[in-house]
Design a protein around this motif. Structure first.
Motif, PDB file in Angstrom:
ATOM      1  N   SER A   1      13.949  29.322 -36.933  1.00  0.00           N
ATOM      2  CA  SER A   1      15.167  28.536 -37.149  1.00  0.00           C
ATOM      3  C   SER A   1      16.258  28.878 -36.136  1.00  0.00           C
ATOM      4  CB  SER A   1      15.695  28.713 -38.578  1.00  0.00           C
ATOM      5  OG  SER A   1      16.274  29.988 -38.758  1.00  0.00           O
ATOM      6  N   ILE A   2      16.302  30.139 -35.711  1.00  0.00           N
ATOM      7  CA  ILE A   2      17.300  30.551 -34.712  1.00  0.00           C
ATOM      8  C   ILE A   2      16.911  30.013 -33.336  1.00  0.00           C
ATOM      9  CG2 ILE A   2      18.324  32.530 -33.525  1.00  0.00           C
ATOM     10  CD1 ILE A   2      17.990  34.057 -36.251  1.00  0.00           C
ATOM     11  N   LEU A   3      15.632  30.105 -32.998  1.00  0.00           N
ATOM     12  CA  LEU A   3      15.164  29.651 -31.682  1.00  0.00           C
ATOM     13  C   LEU A   3      15.312  28.148 -31.498  1.00  0.00           C
ATOM     14  CD1 LEU A   3      11.943  31.824 -31.305  1.00  0.00           C
ATOM     15  CD2 LEU A   3      14.150  32.159 -30.170  1.00  0.00           C
ATOM     16  N   TYR A   4      15.140  27.376 -32.581  1.00  0.00           N
ATOM     17  CA  TYR A   4      15.157  25.921 -32.477  1.00  0.00           C
ATOM     18  C   TYR A   4      16.340  25.274 -33.191  1.00  0.00           C
ATOM     19  CZ  TYR A   4      10.576  26.789 -30.630  1.00  0.00           C
ATOM     20  OH  TYR A   4       9.544  27.263 -29.860  1.00  0.00           O
ATOM     21  N   GLY A   5      17.305  26.092 -33.591  1.00  0.00           N
ATOM     22  CA  GLY A   5      18.456  25.582 -34.324  1.00  0.00           C
ATOM     23  C   GLY A   5      19.651  25.277 -33.439  1.00  0.00           C
ATOM     24  N   LYS A   6      20.753  25.027 -34.105  1.00  0.00           N
ATOM     25  CA  LYS A   6      22.031  24.723 -33.449  1.00  0.00           C
ATOM     26  C   LYS A   6      23.124  25.583 -34.076  1.00  0.00           C
ATOM     27  CE  LYS A   6      20.678  21.202 -30.911  1.00  0.00           C
ATOM     28  NZ  LYS A   6      20.594  21.282 -29.494  1.00  0.00           N
ATOM     29  N   VAL A   7      24.095  25.955 -33.251  1.00  0.00           N
ATOM     30  CA  VAL A   7      25.257  26.690 -33.747  1.00  0.00           C
ATOM     31  C   VAL A   7      26.199  25.683 -34.402  1.00  0.00           C
ATOM     32  CG1 VAL A   7      27.286  28.058 -33.094  1.00  0.00           C
ATOM     33  CG2 VAL A   7      25.080  28.493 -31.989  1.00  0.00           C
ATOM     34  N   VAL A   8      26.486  25.905 -35.679  1.00  0.00           N
ATOM     35  CA  VAL A   8      27.405  25.015 -36.388  1.00  0.00           C
ATOM     36  C   VAL A   8      28.793  25.625 -36.537  1.00  0.00           C
ATOM     37  CG1 VAL A   8      25.587  23.771 -37.608  1.00  0.00           C
ATOM     38  CG2 VAL A   8      26.603  25.792 -38.666  1.00  0.00           C
ATOM     39  N   LYS A   9      28.871  26.951 -36.342  1.00  0.00           N
ATOM     40  CA  LYS A   9      30.180  27.604 -36.387  1.00  0.00           C
ATOM     41  C   LYS A   9      30.136  28.871 -35.541  1.00  0.00           C
ATOM     42  CE  LYS A   9      31.727  29.074 -40.465  1.00  0.00           C
ATOM     43  NZ  LYS A   9      32.499  29.385 -41.677  1.00  0.00           N
ATOM     44  N   LYS A  10      31.211  29.073 -34.776  1.00  0.00           N
ATOM     45  CA  LYS A  10      31.372  30.282 -33.972  1.00  0.00           C
ATOM     46  C   LYS A  10      32.765  30.796 -34.293  1.00  0.00           C
ATOM     47  CE  LYS A  10      31.893  31.548 -29.099  1.00  0.00           C
ATOM     48  NZ  LYS A  10      31.824  31.020 -27.718  1.00  0.00           N
ATOM     49  N   GLU A  11      32.825  32.042 -34.774  1.00  0.00           N
ATOM     50  CA  GLU A  11      34.124  32.598 -35.154  1.00  0.00           C
ATOM     51  C   GLU A  11      34.231  34.049 -34.712  1.00  0.00           C
ATOM     52  OE1 GLU A  11      34.512  32.765 -39.493  1.00  0.00           O
ATOM     53  OE2 GLU A  11      32.340  32.648 -39.601  1.00  0.00           O
ATOM     54  N   ARG A  12      35.430  34.512 -34.546  1.00  0.00           N
ATOM     55  CA  ARG A  12      35.657  35.902 -34.154  1.00  0.00           C
ATOM     56  C   ARG A  12      35.124  36.832 -35.233  1.00  0.00           C
ATOM     57  NH1 ARG A  12      37.453  36.627 -29.294  1.00  0.00           N
ATOM     58  NH2 ARG A  12      38.970  35.202 -28.476  1.00  0.00           N
ATOM     59  N   ASP A  13      34.579  37.951 -34.808  1.00  0.00           N
ATOM     60  CA  ASP A  13      34.073  38.958 -35.732  1.00  0.00           C
ATOM     61  C   ASP A  13      35.250  39.787 -36.239  1.00  0.00           C
ATOM     62  OD1 ASP A  13      32.555  40.795 -37.145  1.00  0.00           O
ATOM     63  OD2 ASP A  13      31.955  41.918 -35.363  1.00  0.00           O
ATOM     64  N   GLU A  14      35.552  39.655 -37.506  1.00  0.00           N
ATOM     65  CA  GLU A  14      36.703  40.353 -38.076  1.00  0.00           C
ATOM     66  C   GLU A  14      36.502  41.873 -38.098  1.00  0.00           C
ATOM     67  OE1 GLU A  14      33.928  39.336 -41.380  1.00  0.00           O
ATOM     68  OE2 GLU A  14      34.866  38.103 -39.855  1.00  0.00           O
ATOM     69  N   ARG A  15      35.258  42.335 -38.030  1.00  0.00           N
ATOM     70  CA  ARG A  15      34.995  43.777 -38.011  1.00  0.00           C
ATOM     71  C   ARG A  15      35.056  44.362 -36.606  1.00  0.00           C
ATOM     72  NH1 ARG A  15      30.576  45.445 -42.443  1.00  0.00           N
ATOM     73  NH2 ARG A  15      31.608  44.485 -44.205  1.00  0.00           N
ATOM     74  N   LYS A  16      35.181  43.501 -35.622  1.00  0.00           N
ATOM     75  CA  LYS A  16      35.305  43.911 -34.207  1.00  0.00           C
ATOM     76  C   LYS A  16      34.080  44.678 -33.696  1.00  0.00           C
ATOM     77  CE  LYS A  16      40.042  43.148 -33.971  1.00  0.00           C
ATOM     78  NZ  LYS A  16      40.215  41.798 -34.314  1.00  0.00           N
ATOM     79  N   GLU A  17      32.920  44.479 -34.341  1.00  0.00           N
ATOM     80  CA  GLU A  17      31.676  45.085 -33.861  1.00  0.00           C
ATOM     81  C   GLU A  17      31.075  44.233 -32.742  1.00  0.00           C
ATOM     82  OE1 GLU A  17      30.317  46.888 -38.176  1.00  0.00           O
ATOM     83  OE2 GLU A  17      29.668  44.892 -37.596  1.00  0.00           O
TER      84      GLU A  17
END
Length: 95
Positions: free
Chosen positions: A40-56
């Protein structure tokens, strides 16, 4: 929807992934397995990209894509650095 970043695709193709306790549990009790999740990751699409609140990591990515059987799978993860870069999957389940 945007394509999955090439760096994430490369990490998943090279099996450089790490599952959180929550993601592992969701796979253990659900109908999908690790192969379905990676597909699913290899053939999927990004539907949301957000900043990592944990800063990792700089960003967290929500990806929706098909399992081997075609079932839609939701996952959220981020690129982290342990000994080497790894794609850390925070959560996953059937969409």
């Amino acid at each position: 929807m945007a394509p999955v970043p090439k760096q994430i695709v490369s990490l998943v193709e090279h099996h450089q992934i790490l599952l959180s306790k929550k993601a592992r549990h969701q796979l253990d009790i659900g109908k999908i397995d690790t192969d379905d999740l990676t597909h699913s990751i290899l053939y999927g699409k990004v539907v949301k990209k957000e900043r990592d609140e944990r800063k990792e990591s700089k960003y967290k990515y929500t990806i929706i894509g098909p399992s081997h059987s075609g079932t839609s799978v939701y996952s959220c993860g981020k690129i982290i650095k342990l000994l080497k870069r790894t794609y850390f999957i925070i959560t996953s389940h059937e969409d």
